[in-house]
Design a protein around this motif. Structure first.
Motif, PDB file in Angstrom:
ATOM      1  N   ASN A  47      -6.085   6.028  10.010  1.00  0.00           N
ATOM      2  CA  ASN A  47      -7.540   6.251  10.131  1.00  0.00           C
ATOM      3  C   ASN A  47      -8.251   4.713  10.008  1.00  0.00           C
ATOM      4  OD1 ASN A  47      -7.225   8.672  10.901  1.00  0.00           O
ATOM      5  ND2 ASN A  47      -7.479   9.538   8.650  1.00  0.00           N
ATOM      6  N   GLY A  48      -7.640   3.846  10.716  1.00  0.00           N
ATOM      7  CA  GLY A  48      -8.183   2.314  10.138  1.00  0.00           C
ATOM      8  C   GLY A  48      -8.144   1.867   8.798  1.00  0.00           C
ATOM      9  N   GLU A  49      -7.572   2.288   7.918  1.00  0.00           N
ATOM     10  CA  GLU A  49      -7.342   1.741   6.540  1.00  0.00           C
ATOM     11  C   GLU A  49      -5.949   1.451   6.196  1.00  0.00           C
ATOM     12  OE1 GLU A  49      -7.410   3.228   1.930  1.00  0.00           O
ATOM     13  OE2 GLU A  49      -7.445   4.985   3.494  1.00  0.00           O
ATOM     14  N   ILE A  50      -5.795   0.133   6.062  1.00  0.00           N
ATOM     15  CA  ILE A  50      -4.611  -0.562   5.651  1.00  0.00           C
ATOM     16  C   ILE A  50      -4.056  -0.055   4.337  1.00  0.00           C
ATOM     17  CG2 ILE A  50      -3.551  -2.671   5.274  1.00  0.00           C
ATOM     18  CD1 ILE A  50      -5.394  -3.990   7.470  1.00  0.00           C
ATOM     19  N   ILE A  51      -3.081   0.554   4.386  1.00  0.00           N
ATOM     20  CA  ILE A  51      -2.597   0.972   2.714  1.00  0.00           C
ATOM     21  C   ILE A  51      -1.322   0.299   2.528  1.00  0.00           C
ATOM     22  CG2 ILE A  51      -1.859   2.867   1.530  1.00  0.00           C
ATOM     23  CD1 ILE A  51      -3.391   4.521   3.626  1.00  0.00           C
ATOM     24  N   ARG A  52      -1.061  -0.491   1.658  1.00  0.00           N
ATOM     25  CA  ARG A  52       0.198  -1.142   1.175  1.00  0.00           C
ATOM     26  C   ARG A  52       0.874  -0.030   0.232  1.00  0.00           C
ATOM     27  NH1 ARG A  52      -0.126  -5.842   3.080  1.00  0.00           N
ATOM     28  NH2 ARG A  52      -2.006  -7.171   3.244  1.00  0.00           N
ATOM     29  N   PRO A  53       2.161  -0.394   0.163  1.00  0.00           N
ATOM     30  CA  PRO A  53       3.182   0.450  -0.732  1.00  0.00           C
ATOM     31  C   PRO A  53       3.193   0.417  -2.095  1.00  0.00           C
ATOM     32  CG  PRO A  53       4.401  -1.247   0.378  1.00  0.00           C
ATOM     33  CD  PRO A  53       3.021  -1.548   0.954  1.00  0.00           C
ATOM     34  N   SER A  54       3.440   1.201  -2.957  1.00  0.00           N
ATOM     35  CA  SER A  54       3.404   1.107  -4.241  1.00  0.00           C
ATOM     36  C   SER A  54       4.828   0.999  -4.451  1.00  0.00           C
ATOM     37  CB  SER A  54       2.950   2.322  -5.149  1.00  0.00           C
ATOM     38  OG  SER A  54       3.893   3.427  -4.592  1.00  0.00           O
ATOM     39  N   ILE A  55       5.072   0.778  -5.946  1.00  0.00           N
ATOM     40  CA  ILE A  55       6.475   0.470  -6.272  1.00  0.00           C
ATOM     41  C   ILE A  55       7.356   1.680  -5.899  1.00  0.00           C
ATOM     42  CG2 ILE A  55       7.958   0.149  -8.449  1.00  0.00           C
ATOM     43  CD1 ILE A  55       5.717  -1.381  -9.559  1.00  0.00           C
ATOM     44  N   GLU A  56       6.882   2.850  -5.882  1.00  0.00           N
ATOM     45  CA  GLU A  56       7.636   4.254  -5.642  1.00  0.00           C
ATOM     46  C   GLU A  56       7.818   4.103  -4.174  1.00  0.00           C
ATOM     47  OE1 GLU A  56       4.665   4.368  -7.229  1.00  0.00           O
ATOM     48  OE2 GLU A  56       5.364   4.195  -9.477  1.00  0.00           O
ATOM     49  N   LEU A  57       7.115   3.230  -3.125  1.00  0.00           N
ATOM     50  CA  LEU A  57       7.350   3.321  -1.682  1.00  0.00           C
ATOM     51  C   LEU A  57       6.534   4.190  -1.302  1.00  0.00           C
ATOM     52  CD1 LEU A  57      11.107   2.380  -1.260  1.00  0.00           C
ATOM     53  CD2 LEU A  57       9.293   0.913  -1.298  1.00  0.00           C
ATOM     54  N   LEU A  58       5.630   4.659  -1.929  1.00  0.00           N
ATOM     55  CA  LEU A  58       4.490   5.880  -1.480  1.00  0.00           C
ATOM     56  C   LEU A  58       3.230   4.742  -1.260  1.00  0.00           C
ATOM     57  CD1 LEU A  58       4.850   8.514  -4.155  1.00  0.00           C
ATOM     58  CD2 LEU A  58       5.542   8.604  -1.932  1.00  0.00           C
ATOM     59  N   GLU A  60      -0.763   5.133  -1.187  1.00  0.00           N
ATOM     60  CA  GLU A  60      -2.065   5.635  -1.782  1.00  0.00           C
ATOM     61  C   GLU A  60      -3.158   5.335  -1.013  1.00  0.00           C
ATOM     62  OE1 GLU A  60      -3.789   7.277  -6.119  1.00  0.00           O
ATOM     63  OE2 GLU A  60      -1.919   6.155  -6.051  1.00  0.00           O
ATOM     64  N   SER A  61      -3.827   6.157  -0.533  1.00  0.00           N
ATOM     65  CA  SER A  61      -5.219   5.585   0.272  1.00  0.00           C
ATOM     66  C   SER A  61      -6.268   5.494  -0.967  1.00  0.00           C
ATOM     67  CB  SER A  61      -5.848   6.916   1.166  1.00  0.00           C
ATOM     68  OG  SER A  61      -7.077   6.556   1.390  1.00  0.00           O
ATOM     69  N   ARG A  62      -7.029   4.447  -0.770  1.00  0.00           N
ATOM     70  CA  ARG A  62      -8.105   4.209  -1.769  1.00  0.00           C
ATOM     71  C   ARG A  62      -9.531   4.790  -1.128  1.00  0.00           C
ATOM     72  NH1 ARG A  62      -7.448  -1.082  -4.548  1.00  0.00           N
ATOM     73  NH2 ARG A  62      -5.227  -1.437  -4.626  1.00  0.00           N
ATOM     74  N   THR A  63      -9.597   5.304  -0.107  1.00  0.00           N
ATOM     75  CA  THR A  63     -10.634   5.919   0.505  1.00  0.00           C
ATOM     76  C   THR A  63     -10.655   7.506   0.399  1.00  0.00           C
ATOM     77  OG1 THR A  63      -9.959   5.640   2.609  1.00  0.00           O
ATOM     78  CG2 THR A  63     -11.343   3.767   1.974  1.00  0.00           C
ATOM     79  N   SER A  64      -9.547   8.086   0.354  1.00  0.00           N
ATOM     80  CA  SER A  64      -9.348   9.521   0.290  1.00  0.00           C
ATOM     81  C   SER A  64      -8.309   9.703  -1.032  1.00  0.00           C
ATOM     82  CB  SER A  64      -8.764   9.780   1.627  1.00  0.00           C
ATOM     83  OG  SER A  64      -7.605   9.700   1.799  1.00  0.00           O
ATOM     84  N   ASP A  65      -8.100  10.858  -0.927  1.00  0.00           N
ATOM     85  CA  ASP A  65      -6.870  11.360  -1.934  1.00  0.00           C
ATOM     86  C   ASP A  65      -5.713  11.625  -1.514  1.00  0.00           C
ATOM     87  OD1 ASP A  65      -9.388  11.521  -3.826  1.00  0.00           O
ATOM     88  OD2 ASP A  65      -9.475  13.786  -3.681  1.00  0.00           O
ATOM     89  N   SER A  66      -5.582  11.066  -0.551  1.00  0.00           N
ATOM     90  CA  SER A  66      -4.040  11.182   0.241  1.00  0.00           C
ATOM     91  C   SER A  66      -3.187  10.123  -0.158  1.00  0.00           C
ATOM     92  CB  SER A  66      -4.457  11.060   1.807  1.00  0.00           C
ATOM     93  OG  SER A  66      -5.239  12.092   2.262  1.00  0.00           O
TER      94      SER A  66
END
Length: 73
Positions: A47-58, A60-66
């Motif tokens: 949804n237009g948000e760039i999301i980088r992976p965490s160490i766990e390869l997940l 996590e959105s900073r604008t929603s709880d997803s």
């Protein structure tokens, strides 16, 4: 070199989404070419948000709880 591809991700509620992912393109003659899809992803775009992976390869959105996990098919 980088490449945008479409990947499927699953959120914490088991909903599947088709999103864009930016991959590092690694030459075939390199040992790094054997990395999994997850290890080659620099970020996903949801949804237009760039999301980088965490160490766990997940992802996590900073604008929603997803929280998203790439589904390798």
């Amino acid at each position: 070199m980088k490449q945008m591809i479409e990947v499927k991700v699953k959120d914490q509620f088991s909903n599947i989404h088709a999103v864009q992912a930016l991959l590092r393109v690694i030459p075939e003659h390199s040992e790094l070419h054997k990395l999994s899809l997850f290890q080659k992803i620099e970020h996903i775009v949801v949804n237009g948000e760039i999301i980088r992976p965490s160490i766990e390869l997940l992802f996590e959105s900073r604008t929603s709880d997803s929280i998203y996990r790439v589904i390798e098919e």
